[in-house]
Design a protein around this motif. Structure first.
Motif, PDB file in Angstrom:
ATOM      1  N   TYR A   8       0.845  -1.195   0.000  1.00 40.11           N
ATOM      2  CA  TYR A   8       0.000   0.000   0.000  1.00 40.11           C
ATOM      3  C   TYR A   8       0.881   1.246   0.000  1.00 40.11           C
ATOM      4  CZ  TYR A   8      -3.894  -2.940   1.519  1.00 40.11           C
ATOM      5  OH  TYR A   8      -4.870  -3.898   1.589  1.00 40.11           O
ATOM      6  N   SER A   9       0.349   2.327  -0.520  1.00 42.36           N
ATOM      7  CA  SER A   9       0.980   3.630  -0.358  1.00 42.36           C
ATOM      8  C   SER A   9       0.863   4.005   1.116  1.00 42.36           C
ATOM      9  CB  SER A   9       0.242   4.670  -1.208  1.00 42.36           C
ATOM     10  OG  SER A   9       0.634   5.961  -0.822  1.00 42.36           O
ATOM     11  N   LYS A  10       1.857   4.682   1.653  1.00 43.13           N
ATOM     12  CA  LYS A  10       1.770   5.138   3.047  1.00 43.13           C
ATOM     13  C   LYS A  10       0.592   6.094   3.229  1.00 43.13           C
ATOM     14  CE  LYS A  10       6.481   4.320   4.524  1.00 43.13           C
ATOM     15  NZ  LYS A  10       7.749   4.893   4.994  1.00 43.13           N
ATOM     16  N   ARG A  11       0.156   6.741   2.154  1.00 40.71           N
ATOM     17  CA  ARG A  11      -1.007   7.640   2.235  1.00 40.71           C
ATOM     18  C   ARG A  11      -2.301   6.869   2.490  1.00 40.71           C
ATOM     19  NH1 ARG A  11       1.552   9.143  -2.341  1.00 40.71           N
ATOM     20  NH2 ARG A  11      -0.161   8.421  -3.626  1.00 40.71           N
ATOM     21  N   ALA A  12      -2.312   5.558   2.242  1.00 42.27           N
ATOM     22  CA  ALA A  12      -3.503   4.736   2.462  1.00 42.27           C
ATOM     23  C   ALA A  12      -3.726   4.422   3.942  1.00 42.27           C
ATOM     24  CB  ALA A  12      -3.395   3.427   1.677  1.00 42.27           C
ATOM     25  N   VAL A  13      -2.709   4.647   4.769  1.00 36.74           N
ATOM     26  CA  VAL A  13      -2.818   4.347   6.200  1.00 36.74           C
ATOM     27  C   VAL A  13      -3.703   5.394   6.875  1.00 36.74           C
ATOM     28  CG1 VAL A  13      -1.559   4.108   8.378  1.00 36.74           C
ATOM     29  CG2 VAL A  13      -0.562   3.236   6.249  1.00 36.74           C
ATOM     30  N   THR A  14      -4.784   4.942   7.513  1.00 39.80           N
ATOM     31  CA  THR A  14      -5.695   5.854   8.216  1.00 39.80           C
ATOM     32  C   THR A  14      -5.596   5.715   9.724  1.00 39.80           C
ATOM     33  OG1 THR A  14      -7.530   4.278   8.072  1.00 39.80           O
ATOM     34  CG2 THR A  14      -7.334   5.911   6.291  1.00 39.80           C
ATOM     35  N   VAL A  15      -5.150   4.558  10.226  1.00 40.56           N
ATOM     36  CA  VAL A  15      -4.947   4.329  11.656  1.00 40.56           C
ATOM     37  C   VAL A  15      -3.623   3.600  11.823  1.00 40.56           C
ATOM     38  CG1 VAL A  15      -5.789   3.125  13.716  1.00 40.56           C
ATOM     39  CG2 VAL A  15      -7.423   4.165  12.140  1.00 40.56           C
ATOM     40  N   ASP A  16      -2.805   4.084  12.748  1.00 41.84           N
ATOM     41  CA  ASP A  16      -1.524   3.447  13.062  1.00 41.84           C
ATOM     42  C   ASP A  16      -1.317   3.630  14.557  1.00 41.84           C
ATOM     43  OD1 ASP A  16       1.039   2.451  13.215  1.00 41.84           O
ATOM     44  OD2 ASP A  16       1.896   3.829  11.758  1.00 41.84           O
ATOM     45  N   GLU A  17      -1.729   2.618  15.351  1.00 45.57           N
ATOM     46  CA  GLU A  17      -1.738   2.741  16.809  1.00 45.57           C
ATOM     47  C   GLU A  17      -0.983   1.602  17.468  1.00 45.57           C
ATOM     48  OE1 GLU A  17      -6.200   4.632  17.334  1.00 45.57           O
ATOM     49  OE2 GLU A  17      -5.933   2.464  17.531  1.00 45.57           O
ATOM     50  N   GLY A  18      -0.340   1.920  18.571  1.00 42.43           N
ATOM     51  CA  GLY A  18       0.296   0.908  19.406  1.00 42.43           C
ATOM     52  C   GLY A  18       1.805   0.939  19.341  1.00 42.43           C
ATOM     53  N   ASP A  19       2.390   0.309  20.341  1.00 41.81           N
ATOM     54  CA  ASP A  19       3.844   0.200  20.394  1.00 41.81           C
ATOM     55  C   ASP A  19       4.334  -0.738  19.310  1.00 41.81           C
ATOM     56  OD1 ASP A  19       4.057   1.870  22.588  1.00 41.81           O
ATOM     57  OD2 ASP A  19       4.004   0.212  24.028  1.00 41.81           O
ATOM     58  N   ARG A  20       5.518  -0.450  18.829  1.00 39.45           N
ATOM     59  CA  ARG A  20       6.146  -1.307  17.829  1.00 39.45           C
ATOM     60  C   ARG A  20       7.645  -1.204  17.956  1.00 39.45           C
ATOM     61  NH1 ARG A  20       3.759   2.017  13.934  1.00 39.45           N
ATOM     62  NH2 ARG A  20       2.275   2.136  15.604  1.00 39.45           N
ATOM     63  N   ARG A  21       8.298  -2.182  17.394  1.00 44.29           N
ATOM     64  CA  ARG A  21       9.742  -2.206  17.297  1.00 44.29           C
ATOM     65  C   ARG A  21      10.079  -2.509  15.848  1.00 44.29           C
ATOM     66  NH1 ARG A  21       8.691  -0.466  21.405  1.00 44.29           N
ATOM     67  NH2 ARG A  21       9.467  -0.921  23.474  1.00 44.29           N
ATOM     68  N   ARG A  22      11.330  -2.226  15.497  1.00 43.28           N
ATOM     69  CA  ARG A  22      11.810  -2.484  14.143  1.00 43.28           C
ATOM     70  C   ARG A  22      13.037  -3.370  14.199  1.00 43.28           C
ATOM     71  NH1 ARG A  22      10.333   1.087  10.006  1.00 43.28           N
ATOM     72  NH2 ARG A  22       8.707   2.504  10.711  1.00 43.28           N
ATOM     73  N   PHE A  23      13.068  -4.305  13.277  1.00 45.38           N
ATOM     74  CA  PHE A  23      14.282  -5.079  13.052  1.00 45.38           C
ATOM     75  C   PHE A  23      14.771  -4.692  11.670  1.00 45.38           C
ATOM     76  CE2 PHE A  23      16.329  -8.749  11.043  1.00 45.38           C
ATOM     77  CZ  PHE A  23      17.438  -8.835  11.864  1.00 45.38           C
ATOM     78  N   ARG A  24      15.943  -4.081  11.612  1.00 46.02           N
ATOM     79  CA  ARG A  24      16.500  -3.614  10.337  1.00 46.02           C
ATOM     80  C   ARG A  24      17.553  -4.590   9.851  1.00 46.02           C
ATOM     81  NH1 ARG A  24      17.708   2.526   9.074  1.00 46.02           N
ATOM     82  NH2 ARG A  24      15.437   2.297   8.853  1.00 46.02           N
ATOM     83  N   ARG A  25      17.448  -4.908   8.570  1.00 50.85           N
ATOM     84  CA  ARG A  25      18.500  -5.679   7.934  1.00 50.85           C
ATOM     85  C   ARG A  25      18.909  -4.965   6.654  1.00 50.85           C
ATOM     86  NH1 ARG A  25      16.754  -9.119   3.668  1.00 50.85           N
ATOM     87  NH2 ARG A  25      14.500  -9.330   3.565  1.00 50.85           N
ATOM     88  N   ILE A  26      20.075  -5.284   6.187  1.00 46.79           N
ATOM     89  CA  ILE A  26      20.611  -4.690   4.960  1.00 46.79           C
ATOM     90  C   ILE A  26      20.605  -5.777   3.885  1.00 46.79           C
ATOM     91  CG2 ILE A  26      22.576  -3.507   3.904  1.00 46.79           C
ATOM     92  CD1 ILE A  26      21.210  -1.949   6.230  1.00 46.79           C
ATOM     93  N   ASN A  27      20.002  -5.456   2.730  1.00 47.72           N
ATOM     94  CA  ASN A  27      19.925  -6.463   1.665  1.00 47.72           C
ATOM     95  C   ASN A  27      21.235  -6.519   0.882  1.00 47.72           C
ATOM     96  OD1 ASN A  27      19.867  -4.380  -0.257  1.00 47.72           O
ATOM     97  ND2 ASN A  27      17.654  -4.499  -0.541  1.00 47.72           N
ATOM     98  N   SER A  28      21.293  -7.406  -0.095  1.00 45.10           N
ATOM     99  CA  SER A  28      22.525  -7.614  -0.864  1.00 45.10           C
ATOM    100  C   SER A  28      22.944  -6.386  -1.661  1.00 45.10           C
ATOM    101  CB  SER A  28      22.369  -8.827  -1.787  1.00 45.10           C
ATOM    102  OG  SER A  28      21.292  -8.620  -2.675  1.00 45.10           O
ATOM    103  N   ALA A  29      22.014  -5.454  -1.909  1.00 49.21           N
ATOM    104  CA  ALA A  29      22.334  -4.213  -2.623  1.00 49.21           C
ATOM    105  C   ALA A  29      22.730  -3.095  -1.657  1.00 49.21           C
ATOM    106  CB  ALA A  29      21.135  -3.780  -3.464  1.00 49.21           C
ATOM    107  N   GLY A  30      22.793  -3.394  -0.354  1.00 54.47           N
ATOM    108  CA  GLY A  30      23.193  -2.400   0.635  1.00 54.47           C
ATOM    109  C   GLY A  30      22.057  -1.494   1.096  1.00 54.47           C
ATOM    110  N   LYS A  31      20.819  -1.825   0.785  1.00 54.34           N
ATOM    111  CA  LYS A  31      19.653  -1.018   1.172  1.00 54.34           C
ATOM    112  C   LYS A  31      19.002  -1.613   2.425  1.00 54.34           C
ATOM    113  CE  LYS A  31      19.940   1.417  -2.628  1.00 54.34           C
ATOM    114  NZ  LYS A  31      20.301   2.807  -2.646  1.00 54.34           N
TER     115      LYS A  31
END
Length: 136
Positions: free
Chosen positions: A50-73
């Motif tokens: 989805y486009s981030k503009r489609a988000v109408t509700v975003d509630e609650g605690d969250r955490r992120r796990f970040r990884r780097i792909n083979s292209a360095g992104k």
């Protein structure tokens, strides 16, 4: 319901993290890469973009796990810190999009994936329907 009124709410297992999107997904896919298998604990991920503009509700605690792909992104798995459910994915290569875990919608009639990415990594027992595009 018209497509502009289509609404889907994704929740985690414990119900403390909720994300609602309005409108149809831009794309629905499965991914059988090893990272998705590890992240989901299953044979593949099943996600709707989805486009981030489609988000109408975003509630609650969250955490992120970040990884780097083979292209360095970077690519983030966004999850509930209480129950561990991955609600969505965020990625540097699609900064204006989010990719929601379809199972979090709790809608067994949600549309089927149009494609399977990393299809060469899929488990032998998983044979998608002929109308699903397999992408290496």
């Amino acid at each position: 319901m018209t497509t502009t009124e289509e609404t889907h709410t994704a929740t985690c297992s414990c119900g403390s993290f909720r994300l609602t999107v309005q409108g149809p997904p831009e794309r629905v896919y499965a991914c059988a890469c090893l990272e998705c298998q590890k992240a989901t604990g299953s044979a593949f991920s099943y996600r709707a973009r989805y486009s981030k503009r489609a988000v109408t509700v975003d509630e609650g605690d969250r955490r992120r796990f970040r990884r780097i792909n083979s292209a360095g992104k970077w690519m983030d798995q966004v999850f509930c810190p209480s129950c561990g459910t991955i609600i969505y994915m965020d990625a540097e290569v699609i900064e204006d999009k989010i990719v929601v875990s379809v199972g979090c919608f709790g809608e067994p009639d949600f549309r089927a994936p149009a494609s399977v990415y990393w299809s060469r990594r899929r488990h032998d027992w998983y044979q998608p329907d002929a109308d699903i595009t397999l992408i290496e």
